[in-house]
Write a protein that holds these residues in place. Sequence first.
Motif, PDB file in Angstrom:
ATOM      1  N   ASP A 179       0.831  -1.206   0.000  1.00  0.00           N
ATOM      2  CA  ASP A 179       0.000   0.000   0.000  1.00  0.00           C
ATOM      3  C   ASP A 179       0.866   1.257   0.000  1.00  0.00           C
ATOM      4  O   ASP A 179       0.549   2.238  -0.681  1.00  0.00           O
ATOM      5  CB  ASP A 179      -0.927  -0.013   1.217  1.00  0.00           C
ATOM      6  CG  ASP A 179      -1.825   1.212   1.268  1.00  0.00           C
ATOM      7  OD1 ASP A 179      -2.677   1.340   0.368  1.00  0.00           O
ATOM      8  OD2 ASP A 179      -1.661   2.045   2.188  1.00  0.00           O
ATOM      9  N   ALA A 180       1.975   1.205   0.751  1.00  0.00           N
ATOM     10  CA  ALA A 180       2.885   2.350   0.784  1.00  0.00           C
ATOM     11  C   ALA A 180       3.476   2.615  -0.599  1.00  0.00           C
ATOM     12  O   ALA A 180       3.585   3.772  -1.031  1.00  0.00           O
ATOM     13  CB  ALA A 180       4.000   2.103   1.804  1.00  0.00           C
ATOM     14  N   LEU A 181       3.852   1.549  -1.315  1.00  0.00           N
ATOM     15  CA  LEU A 181       4.416   1.725  -2.659  1.00  0.00           C
ATOM     16  C   LEU A 181       3.353   2.197  -3.648  1.00  0.00           C
ATOM     17  O   LEU A 181       3.672   2.894  -4.618  1.00  0.00           O
ATOM     18  CB  LEU A 181       5.049   0.424  -3.143  1.00  0.00           C
ATOM     19  CG  LEU A 181       6.356   0.011  -2.455  1.00  0.00           C
ATOM     20  CD1 LEU A 181       6.911  -1.257  -3.086  1.00  0.00           C
ATOM     21  CD2 LEU A 181       7.392   1.136  -2.518  1.00  0.00           C
ATOM     22  N   THR A 182       2.101   1.845  -3.421  1.00  0.00           N
ATOM     23  CA  THR A 182       1.024   2.347  -4.273  1.00  0.00           C
ATOM     24  C   THR A 182       0.902   3.861  -4.123  1.00  0.00           C
ATOM     25  O   THR A 182       0.757   4.595  -5.116  1.00  0.00           O
ATOM     26  CB  THR A 182      -0.306   1.665  -3.905  1.00  0.00           C
ATOM     27  OG1 THR A 182      -0.189   0.251  -4.124  1.00  0.00           O
ATOM     28  CG2 THR A 182      -1.439   2.199  -4.759  1.00  0.00           C
ATOM     29  N   ARG A 183       0.959   4.337  -2.882  1.00  0.00           N
ATOM     30  CA  ARG A 183       0.925   5.781  -2.625  1.00  0.00           C
ATOM     31  C   ARG A 183       2.154   6.459  -3.223  1.00  0.00           C
ATOM     32  O   ARG A 183       2.065   7.553  -3.803  1.00  0.00           O
ATOM     33  CB  ARG A 183       0.859   6.052  -1.114  1.00  0.00           C
ATOM     34  CG  ARG A 183      -0.410   5.566  -0.443  1.00  0.00           C
ATOM     35  CD  ARG A 183      -0.348   5.776   1.070  1.00  0.00           C
ATOM     36  NE  ARG A 183      -0.185   7.184   1.410  1.00  0.00           N
ATOM     37  CZ  ARG A 183      -1.178   8.053   1.526  1.00  0.00           C
ATOM     38  NH1 ARG A 183      -2.433   7.659   1.317  1.00  0.00           N
ATOM     39  NH2 ARG A 183      -0.956   9.306   1.842  1.00  0.00           N
ATOM     40  N   TYR A 184       3.283   5.796  -3.088  1.00  0.00           N
ATOM     41  CA  TYR A 184       4.538   6.352  -3.615  1.00  0.00           C
ATOM     42  C   TYR A 184       4.492   6.465  -5.141  1.00  0.00           C
ATOM     43  O   TYR A 184       4.963   7.453  -5.716  1.00  0.00           O
ATOM     44  CB  TYR A 184       5.684   5.454  -3.164  1.00  0.00           C
ATOM     45  CG  TYR A 184       7.017   5.784  -3.758  1.00  0.00           C
ATOM     46  CD1 TYR A 184       7.651   6.990  -3.492  1.00  0.00           C
ATOM     47  CD2 TYR A 184       7.679   4.867  -4.582  1.00  0.00           C
ATOM     48  CE1 TYR A 184       8.887   7.282  -4.030  1.00  0.00           C
ATOM     49  CE2 TYR A 184       8.920   5.150  -5.111  1.00  0.00           C
ATOM     50  CZ  TYR A 184       9.520   6.355  -4.841  1.00  0.00           C
ATOM     51  OH  TYR A 184      10.741   6.647  -5.381  1.00  0.00           O
ATOM     52  N   ALA A 185       3.915   5.460  -5.812  1.00  0.00           N
ATOM     53  CA  ALA A 185       3.798   5.508  -7.270  1.00  0.00           C
ATOM     54  C   ALA A 185       2.986   6.715  -7.706  1.00  0.00           C
ATOM     55  O   ALA A 185       3.279   7.363  -8.726  1.00  0.00           O
ATOM     56  CB  ALA A 185       3.174   4.219  -7.797  1.00  0.00           C
ATOM     57  N   ALA A 231       2.129  -0.432 -12.578  1.00  0.00           N
ATOM     58  CA  ALA A 231       1.888  -1.702 -13.268  1.00  0.00           C
ATOM     59  C   ALA A 231       2.913  -1.995 -14.355  1.00  0.00           C
ATOM     60  O   ALA A 231       2.856  -3.067 -14.974  1.00  0.00           O
ATOM     61  CB  ALA A 231       0.488  -1.690 -13.891  1.00  0.00           C
ATOM     62  N   ARG A 232       3.858  -1.098 -14.596  1.00  0.00           N
ATOM     63  CA  ARG A 232       4.816  -1.280 -15.681  1.00  0.00           C
ATOM     64  C   ARG A 232       5.746  -2.467 -15.413  1.00  0.00           C
ATOM     65  O   ARG A 232       6.320  -2.587 -14.327  1.00  0.00           O
ATOM     66  CB  ARG A 232       5.672  -0.022 -15.851  1.00  0.00           C
ATOM     67  CG  ARG A 232       5.014   1.098 -16.615  1.00  0.00           C
ATOM     68  CD  ARG A 232       4.857   0.750 -18.080  1.00  0.00           C
ATOM     69  NE  ARG A 232       4.241   1.817 -18.830  1.00  0.00           N
ATOM     70  CZ  ARG A 232       4.913   2.702 -19.579  1.00  0.00           C
ATOM     71  NH1 ARG A 232       6.234   2.634 -19.662  1.00  0.00           N
ATOM     72  NH2 ARG A 232       4.267   3.634 -20.234  1.00  0.00           N
ATOM     73  N   PRO A 233       5.939  -3.367 -16.407  1.00  0.00           N
ATOM     74  CA  PRO A 233       6.886  -4.472 -16.243  1.00  0.00           C
ATOM     75  C   PRO A 233       8.289  -3.953 -15.941  1.00  0.00           C
ATOM     76  O   PRO A 233       8.757  -2.992 -16.560  1.00  0.00           O
ATOM     77  CB  PRO A 233       6.840  -5.170 -17.612  1.00  0.00           C
ATOM     78  CG  PRO A 233       5.498  -4.831 -18.172  1.00  0.00           C
ATOM     79  CD  PRO A 233       5.224  -3.430 -17.702  1.00  0.00           C
ATOM     80  N   GLY A 234       8.939  -4.575 -14.969  1.00  0.00           N
ATOM     81  CA  GLY A 234      10.277  -4.170 -14.577  1.00  0.00           C
ATOM     82  C   GLY A 234      10.307  -3.138 -13.482  1.00  0.00           C
ATOM     83  O   GLY A 234      11.359  -2.892 -12.877  1.00  0.00           O
ATOM     84  N   GLY A 235       9.162  -2.505 -13.190  1.00  0.00           N
ATOM     85  CA  GLY A 235       9.139  -1.501 -12.131  1.00  0.00           C
ATOM     86  C   GLY A 235       9.425  -2.072 -10.757  1.00  0.00           C
ATOM     87  O   GLY A 235       9.885  -1.375  -9.861  1.00  0.00           O
ATOM     88  N   GLY A 236       9.175  -3.370 -10.583  1.00  0.00           N
ATOM     89  CA  GLY A 236       9.425  -4.006  -9.291  1.00  0.00           C
ATOM     90  C   GLY A 236      10.841  -4.501  -9.106  1.00  0.00           C
ATOM     91  O   GLY A 236      11.189  -5.027  -8.037  1.00  0.00           O
ATOM     92  N   ALA A 237      11.693  -4.346 -10.121  1.00  0.00           N
ATOM     93  CA  ALA A 237      13.084  -4.819 -10.010  1.00  0.00           C
ATOM     94  C   ALA A 237      13.826  -4.062  -8.916  1.00  0.00           C
ATOM     95  O   ALA A 237      13.619  -2.872  -8.710  1.00  0.00           O
ATOM     96  CB  ALA A 237      13.800  -4.647 -11.345  1.00  0.00           C
ATOM     97  N   GLY A 280      13.338  -0.036 -10.074  1.00  0.00           N
ATOM     98  CA  GLY A 280      12.982   0.084 -11.480  1.00  0.00           C
ATOM     99  C   GLY A 280      11.924   1.150 -11.720  1.00  0.00           C
ATOM    100  O   GLY A 280      11.961   1.871 -12.724  1.00  0.00           O
ATOM    101  N   ALA A 281      10.961   1.273 -10.805  1.00  0.00           N
ATOM    102  CA  ALA A 281       9.903   2.270 -10.951  1.00  0.00           C
ATOM    103  C   ALA A 281      10.456   3.688 -10.873  1.00  0.00           C
ATOM    104  O   ALA A 281      10.021   4.582 -11.611  1.00  0.00           O
ATOM    105  CB  ALA A 281       8.833   2.061  -9.877  1.00  0.00           C
ATOM    106  N   ALA A 282      11.409   3.915  -9.977  1.00  0.00           N
ATOM    107  CA  ALA A 282      12.017   5.242  -9.869  1.00  0.00           C
ATOM    108  C   ALA A 282      12.742   5.610 -11.161  1.00  0.00           C
ATOM    109  O   ALA A 282      12.668   6.752 -11.623  1.00  0.00           O
ATOM    110  CB  ALA A 282      12.978   5.284  -8.690  1.00  0.00           C
ATOM    111  N   LEU A 283      13.436   4.641 -11.753  1.00  0.00           N
ATOM    112  CA  LEU A 283      14.127   4.909 -13.015  1.00  0.00           C
ATOM    113  C   LEU A 283      13.138   5.151 -14.146  1.00  0.00           C
ATOM    114  O   LEU A 283      13.355   6.018 -15.004  1.00  0.00           O
ATOM    115  CB  LEU A 283      15.062   3.747 -13.360  1.00  0.00           C
ATOM    116  CG  LEU A 283      16.239   3.536 -12.405  1.00  0.00           C
ATOM    117  CD1 LEU A 283      17.055   2.324 -12.825  1.00  0.00           C
ATOM    118  CD2 LEU A 283      17.125   4.777 -12.347  1.00  0.00           C
ATOM    119  N   LEU A 284      12.031   4.398 -14.149  1.00  0.00           N
ATOM    120  CA  LEU A 284      10.989   4.644 -15.137  1.00  0.00           C
ATOM    121  C   LEU A 284      10.444   6.064 -15.010  1.00  0.00           C
ATOM    122  O   LEU A 284      10.188   6.738 -16.010  1.00  0.00           O
ATOM    123  CB  LEU A 284       9.859   3.631 -14.972  1.00  0.00           C
ATOM    124  CG  LEU A 284      10.089   2.239 -15.555  1.00  0.00           C
ATOM    125  CD1 LEU A 284       9.037   1.266 -15.034  1.00  0.00           C
ATOM    126  CD2 LEU A 284      10.050   2.289 -17.077  1.00  0.00           C
TER     127      LEU A 284
END
Length: 386
Positions: A217-223, A238-244, A249-253
Amino acid sequence: MVVCPDKFAGTMTAEQAAQAIADGWRTGDPSATLTVLPQADGGPGFLDAVEAGVGGRLVAVATVDPFGRPVTAGVLLVGDTAYIESAQACGRGLLDAGELDPLRASSYGVGLLLAAAVETGARTVVVGLGGSATNDGGAGALAALGAAPVDRAGLTLPYGALALRDVVGLNARPRLRPVNLVAAVDVVNPLTGPAGATAVYGPQKGLGPAQAPVLDDALTRYAQALRQLPGAPADLAARPGGGAAGGLGAALLALGARVESGATLVRTLTGLDDAVSFADLVVTGEGSLDQQSASGKVVSGVAAAARAAGVPCLALAGRVSLGATGLDALGLVAAYGLVDEPGGPDQAMIRPGPALRALAARVATGWAGVGNGQTSASVGWIKQRR
């Protein structure tokens, strides 16, 4: 024959595993001609594999580990491209088992490493992702770049994933020179959800079942906060690779990076596909051959390359959790686990190198005994040995 394993996490680097397999294979089949090409998937060993493939100049950079302690990492410069390995600043290998704490661990050191890579003047920066001890979605890395997460009062949040329960935004845009960013990921999992960073990889980092929903839930708010950055994808969570790498990966995206498979990138840079095309057998491996092996890991990529070339591929692993159907789906004709050998798990952990050499020698003896390179006979023998 091509020997091209990944690392055996926690026991051997890819280079050590490759050498053990090669030494053992030569014992079982002295006539074998071996090409040794250690691989990586973006996680630990990524920089070593890239350097072995393309050379370059390695620059030492002072950064910090997941709890802010000083460590030294590397930036590999190859032409106008810089390569870094996130695990050198936020990897599990930097911590003792008792130190794992994904609630507090921070990717801050990766931000320092990324800034150093950009400041070399590189036009492209490739960030290898994998093997992290963090679950903070790259919040620490962005904080190191001047874009810290804040709460409703505008106060900067503490480091770590747990604090992101209160995030509503960032206090500034990241300070980063214009550069082409590439996220070389080891998995294709998204940031959140049942297949996300927390649910799938949190337990490996010490996360308890009751904590997982809280962090997800915290990462959902962060996204949602990251989507405030110009150019951040609307479907970031939901982007593939964002969970790496714990969501790095999400921060780099959000910074505009494009996602590439780390394993495919290393395959290309090391010339693995060309080597496989001239081989009569490919031997790969990793620490645990399981369902996650199909999600962008080295073994799946190597097996795919072998299948495309019509060359049989087998795997030597620390542990094999896949049955015949799973092996077929990966493109492997067989797989052998160290924990199933004499000595079992103890030898696999205490003396992994000698155990892997012994296993490779045994498999090589059987392979040589059916014709030493006659593919059809060899494949039949291996399938019978499953």
